[in-house]
Design an enzyme around this catalytic site. Structure first.
Site, PDB file in Angstrom:
ATOM      1  N   HIS A   1       0.834  -1.203   0.000  1.00  0.00           N
ATOM      2  CA  HIS A   1       0.000   0.000   0.000  1.00  0.00           C
ATOM      3  C   HIS A   1       0.874   1.262   0.000  1.00  0.00           C
ATOM      4  CE1 HIS A   1      -3.181  -2.574   2.194  1.00  0.00           C
ATOM      5  NE2 HIS A   1      -3.725  -2.243   1.042  1.00  0.00           N
TER       6      HIS A   1
ATOM      7  N   CYS B   1      -2.382   0.037  10.011  1.00  0.00           N
ATOM      8  CA  CYS B   1      -3.383  -0.907   9.492  1.00  0.00           C
ATOM      9  C   CYS B   1      -4.357  -1.404  10.551  1.00  0.00           C
ATOM     10  CB  CYS B   1      -2.703  -2.140   8.921  1.00  0.00           C
ATOM     11  SG  CYS B   1      -1.211  -1.809   8.019  1.00  0.00           S
TER      12      CYS B   1
HETATM   13  C1  CIR Z   1      -3.303  -8.051   3.247  1.00  0.00           C
HETATM   14  O1  CIR Z   1      -2.484  -8.482   2.442  1.00  0.00           O
HETATM   15  O2  CIR Z   1      -4.354  -7.532   2.877  1.00  0.00           O
HETATM   16  C2  CIR Z   1      -3.010  -8.171   4.732  1.00  0.00           C
HETATM   17  N1  CIR Z   1      -2.277  -9.361   4.967  1.00  0.00           N
HETATM   18  C3  CIR Z   1      -2.238  -6.977   5.225  1.00  0.00           C
HETATM   19  C4  CIR Z   1      -3.011  -5.699   5.146  1.00  0.00           C
HETATM   20  C5  CIR Z   1      -2.275  -4.554   5.740  1.00  0.00           C
HETATM   21  N2  CIR Z   1      -3.067  -3.376   5.719  1.00  0.00           N
HETATM   22  C6  CIR Z   1      -2.592  -2.166   5.575  1.00  0.00           C
HETATM   23  O3  CIR Z   1      -1.417  -2.000   5.305  1.00  0.00           O
HETATM   24  N3  CIR Z   1      -3.439  -1.162   5.619  1.00  0.00           N
END
Ligand code: CIR
Length: 257
Positions: free
Chosen positions: A164, A251
Site C-alpha cells: 500500500h 493498518c
Molecule cells: C493483506 O495483504 O491484505 C493483509 N495481509 C495486510 C493488510 C495490511 N493493511 C494495511 O497496510 N493497511
C-alpha cells in the site's frame, strides 16, 4: 474529566491470521498468542494517546480482519466504505460499516473500482492515494467523487514496491512525509517535504498519528530515533507478528476524530 473525542476502531486478531494474504512478504510462522498480546498492547497505546478504543470481533473467521484500516476512509465529513482489491477481504467491510454507521454517514465504492484504506493518506486537505495492486484508477475516481465535494484535493501516487501507499509513506505532525522512495513514484509527491527512512528499515515509513503523537513499531528503532530527533512525541509498540502478515501500525485501527 473531559471525554476524549477520538475513537479508535480496532478488531481482534483472527485465529486464522497465519492464512492472511501476502504480496511482498514471504510466508512464515505467526505466533497467534503473541499477536493477541501485541494487539492488546496496541489498544493500550491508543488509550494512552487519548483515544476511546472499540475492539470488534465480527470478522474473527477472516484471516485479515484485524487490518481494519483497509475497510474504510474516514473523514470528518463522512466515511467511504471500500471495496478491497483482495477478493478474500471484501466480506470484512460489513462489520466495520456496522460500527462506523454509529458515527458517520456512509458511501460505498462500487465495482469495478477497488480501493483499500492502506492506500489513502490524508495530509491536511490533500488525500494522497496509492495506485497499487489493491487500488485501481476507478478506486481513485471513487475517492475523488466522495472527497472532492468536501474540498479535498485527491492525488494519485503510483506504488510499485509495497502493498500500500502507507507502507512506503506516512505523514509527520508538521505535514512532512516519512518515505521509502524505492517503493513509490516520488515525482507524485511534488510539493511535499520528504524525510527518508533509515536505509536499514525500509518498512519504517509506516507510522500512525494518534492526535499529535507519532506511533511506530518498536522493531524500527532507527526510525524511532529519527522521529525523536525531529522533536515529535513518539510511542512505540511491538508489532512483529503483524509485520509477518504484511501489516503495520496504521493498518490496525480506523481513527474517527
Ligand atoms: C493483506 O495483504 O491484505 C493483509 N495481509 C495486510 C493488510 C495490511 N493493511 C494495511 O497496510 N493497511
Amino acid at each position: 474529566m473531559a471525554r476524549s473525542t477520538l475513537l479508535a476502531i480496532t478488531h481482534l486478531p483472527s485465529p486464522k491470521l497465519a492464512e492472511c494474504q501476502l504480496t511482498f512478504v514471504e510466508r512464515g510462522p505467526i505466533d497467534y498468542g503473541a499477536a493477541c498480546r501485541q494487539h492488546a498492547a496496541y489498544r493500550e497505546l491508543l488509550r494512552d494517546c487519548g483515544a476511546d478504543v472499540v475492539a470488534l470481533a465480527g470478522n474473527l473467521d477472516r484471516p485479515d480482519g484485524v487490518f481494519v484500516e483497509d475497510a474504510a476512509i474516514v473523514l470528518p465529513e463522512g466515511a467511504l466504505i471500500t471495496r478491497p482489491g483482495a477478493e478474500s477481504r471484501r466480506a470484512e467491510v460489513a462489520a466495520i460499516e456496522a460500527e462506523l454507521s454509529k458515527h458517520r454517514l456512509r458511501e460505498h465504492v462500487l465495482p469495478p473500482a477497488t480501493l483499500e484504506g492502506g492506500d489513502v493518506l490524508r495530509v491536511g486537505r490533500t488525500l494522497l492515494v496509492g495506485l497499487s495492486s489493491r487500488t485501481n484508477a476507478a478506486g481513485v475516481d471513487a475517492l475523488r467523487r466522495f472527497a472532492g465535494r468536501y474540498g479535498y484535493d485527491v492525488r494519485p501516487v503510483p506504488v510499485h514496491g509495497s502493498l500500500h501507499l502507507k507502507t512506503a509513506c506516512t505523514a509527520l505532525p508538521d505535514g512532512r512525509l516519512l518515505v521509502n522512495r524505492a517503493w513509490l513514484d516520488v515525482a507524485a509527491l511534488d510539493g511535499f517535504d520528504l524525510i527518508d527512512v533509515p536505509a536499514a528499515e525500509p518498512w519504517g515509513a509506516n507510522v500512525a498519528l494518534v492526535g499529535e503523537i507519532v506511533c511506530a513499531a518498536s522493531e524500527h528503532a532507527e526510525t524511532a530515533d529519527l522521529v525523536l530527533s525531529l522533536g515529535f512525541p513518539l510511542r512505540t509498540v511491538a508489532l512483529s507478528e503483524f509485520a509477518k502478515a504484511e501489516g503495520g501500525v496504521t493498518c490496525l485501527s480506523l481513527l474517527v476524530g
